[in-house]
Motif scaffolding. Structure first.
Motif, mmCIF file in Angstrom:
data_model
loop_
_atom_site.group_PDB
_atom_site.id
_atom_site.type_symbol
_atom_site.label_atom_id
_atom_site.label_comp_id
_atom_site.label_asym_id
_atom_site.label_seq_id
_atom_site.Cartn_x
_atom_site.Cartn_y
_atom_site.Cartn_z
ATOM 1 N N SER A 35 43.853 -12.027 -96.959
ATOM 2 C CA SER A 35 44.834 -12.737 -97.766
ATOM 3 C C SER A 35 44.961 -14.146 -97.214
ATOM 4 O O SER A 35 44.839 -14.381 -96.005
ATOM 5 C CB SER A 35 46.169 -12.005 -97.791
ATOM 6 N N THR A 58 46.825 -18.144 -97.730
ATOM 7 C CA THR A 58 47.795 -19.052 -98.338
ATOM 8 C C THR A 58 47.369 -20.478 -98.024
ATOM 9 O O THR A 58 47.278 -20.855 -96.849
ATOM 10 C CB THR A 58 49.223 -18.810 -97.803
ATOM 11 N N GLU A 76 44.399 -13.341 -102.703
ATOM 12 C CA GLU A 76 43.921 -12.103 -102.080
ATOM 13 C C GLU A 76 42.468 -11.944 -102.501
ATOM 14 O O GLU A 76 42.150 -12.071 -103.689
ATOM 15 C CB GLU A 76 44.720 -10.891 -102.591
#
Ligand SMILES: [Zn+2]
Length: 569
Positions: free
Chosen positions: A141, A143, A209
């Motif tokens: 994952s 960000t 993701e």
């Protein structure tokens, strides 16, 4: 005697218009132009000259007048010899005790030499929650936080997905500021396209993701691939880039530097070679360990895992830690002494290259440089930020290491458009590969059949012509060109230009134009005839005369006064 004025004074009200036009002709100033009083009272930000490209957002805030220190990087180190008053914009007398107001000089790069990456400050959080070094499965994952738009936000973000070039990538989910989105794709899925809503502001968060099924690249060159007991993860995550396609001769990654926080949760004691520095090791309830790493101002973040890695290390004379992740399986046929000697040689050549390149160009800015045995299928070597893949059985391992370490400067520290300006970083790395071991006496010979491509050929042109043709045309011809420039400029001027190149473009992107213009700036000899012989660029005649500085950004009137009109002819 001709006069050439290559500076354009632009006044604040015209700024949006000027940023929209970028042809080389706009970069010249008419000799008679005189700034208005209103223009001279403009008070732009002091940070605008610290970057190479103009900053639009900065002008609206922080109305501070640049100090001489703030504009220092754009001001020539020596005054040109023939500046005259008649060519100087006539400013109103400046009251005593006040700094002169600056004027805006736009980016002089021609259209084909613009940096098309969005100018944004980004941070990447990357968490690998599942990883299997036997099968190549990776669940992650991510960000991406946009911390600042340094120019008006683009309408779209382009994400390069290098593992998609091999068919290893699957997007599971994407969200922008918490809203689920479906990105578009370009370049056969190599590029993900994210529409940005109008009025988007920093900070903005793009959450992704994804999983990888990393397999085998039959060429052995795979940036990410499973190679025997080695799992390579180079350019393994979606990264903000521009609209370009995959190519495996000239490196497909094109990114700005960012901050990274990366974690890998895996079995305890798993050897992991990595960009950045280890921040923490946290045991997990399920018996695994979460290894966390971080880096600042790196262009990417690579990881290589193998249970069979052992590590030897040294510290270079300039204090850089050098670590070599080696596998005993690569030592087949060597005696124990010879294998140990080779490991020591790898450390020595790497440290030597780091120290000498630091002296010639500018300091290696990171704590550590890691050399990694990338597995038995790796043909030679590949560079990543703070990390280098090698094939330990490569026949001239010293040359390979000098080449790849040079890439830490040419691509990693000084960013380049690798697929467009391959000669800048690959020609440069080949120049140092041949130069460092021979005190710059080894010029690559022209192959009997000549070069198939001109030096400015880009990835799309040479794709399909074969690795050898690309190598001769870009790498070797590029190294010859660096030697030609050095021999015309002379040793001292050449290295002064190269250290200046480092100072100006460290952690930025430099294009072919930037390097050619900078060499010419530092040269007493006109390099344009050599440039014309070598390149197809249409803007060579627009380069300044030898020794003339092209300034860009918010420039104090006084510095314009001292440089406008400089001409040695
Ligand atoms: Zn290279």
């Amino acid at each position: 005697m001709t006069r050439s004025l290559r500076l354009l004074l632009v006044w604040l009200p015209m700024l949006p218009l000027l940023l929209a036009c970028s042809g080389p002709d706009e970069t010249r100033i008419a000799e008679t132009e005189t700034p208005t009083v209103a223009a001279l009272s403009a008070t732009p930000t002091s940070t605008a000259t610290a970057t190479v490209e103009p900053s639009v957002t900065a002008t609206a805030t922080s109305p501070a007048t640049p100090s001489p220190a703030a504009t220092g990087t754009m001001v020539p180190s020596q005054a040109p010899p023939t500046a005259t008053a008649t060519a100087t914009p006539e400013a109103e007398p400046t009251p005593l005790g006040q700094s002169p107001p600056p004027a805006y000089v736009p980016d002089p790069r021609p259209v084909d030499q613009q940096v098309t990456l969005p100018d944004i400050d980004t941070h990447y959080q990357l968490d690998i929650t599942e990883i299997n070094v036997d099968t190549g499965f990776v669940q992650a994952s991510q960000t991406i936080t946009i911390r600042e738009f340094r120019e008006p936000p683009p309408e779209q973000l382009m994400l390069q997905v290098v593992p998609a070039g091999y068919g290893f990538f699957t997007l599971d989910r994407m969200a922008l500021n918490g809203q689920e989105i479906t990105p578009g794709t370009l370049n056969d899925g190599f590029t993900l396209v994210v529409d940005l809503p109008q009025g988007i502001q920093a900070p903005a968060e793009l959450a992704i993701e994804f999983h990888l099924n990393v397999g085998i690249d039959p060429t052995g060159w795979g940036y990410s691939m499973l190679d025997a007991d080695v799992l390579r993860l180079g350019y393994w995550y979606p990264a903000i880039s521009d609209d370009h396609s995959f190519g495996d001769l000239l490196d497909p990654s094109y990114t700005r530097v960012s901050g990274f926080d990366v974690s890998v949760t895996t079995e305890p004691g798993m050897p992991i070679a990595h960009t950045g520095d280890l921040a923490s090791e946290e045991p997990q309830p399920d018996g695994r360990v979460r290894y966390s790493y971080s880096s600042t101002d790196t262009r990417d973040f690579a990881l290589v895992l193998s249970r069979s890695y052992q590590v030897v290390s040294t510290i270079s004379a300039t204090g850089v830690a050098v670590e070599y992740y080696w596998r005993s399986a690569a030592d087949g046929g060597l005696s124990a002494e010879a294998a140990e000697q080779r490991r020591q040689n790898v450390l020595f050549w790497t440290a030597d290259a780091v120290d000498r390149l630091s002296a010639l160009l500018g300091p290696y800015p990171y704590s550590t440089l890691r050399i990694v045995d990338a597995g038995p299928a790796q043909p030679a070597g590949i560079e990543f930020a703070m990390l280098i893949y090698i094939a330990p059985n490569y026949p001239s391992l010293d040359r390979l290491i000098y080449h790849e370490v040079a890439h830490q400067w040419l691509y990693a520290i000084i960013g380049t458009r690798t697929q467009i300006d391959g000669w800048v970083d690959e020609g440069g790395a080949e120049f140092f590969e041949r130069g460092l071991p021979t005190d710059f006496a080894e010029v690559p010979p022209v192959p009997a059949e000549g070069y198939l491509f001109p030096l400015d050929a880009h990835q799309d042109e040479i794709e399909g012509a074969g690795r050898n043709q690309g190598y001769f045309s870009i790498y070797e011809q590029g190294a010859r060109f660096y030697y030609d420039v050095m021999s015309l400029m002379g040793w001292d001027a050449f290295w002064a230009a190269m250290t200046d190149f480092y100072e100006r473009f460290r952690f930025e992107i430099a294009t072919a134009y930037d390097l050619l213009a900078l060499w010419q700036r530092h040269s007493d000899v006109d390099l344009r005839p050599l440039y014309r012989e070598t390149f197809r660029y249409e803007w060579i005649d627009n380069l300044a005369d030898p020794g003339v500085e092209i300034q860009q950004g918010w420039v104090p009137i006084l510095s314009l006064r001292s440089t406008a009109g400089a001409d040695r002819n």
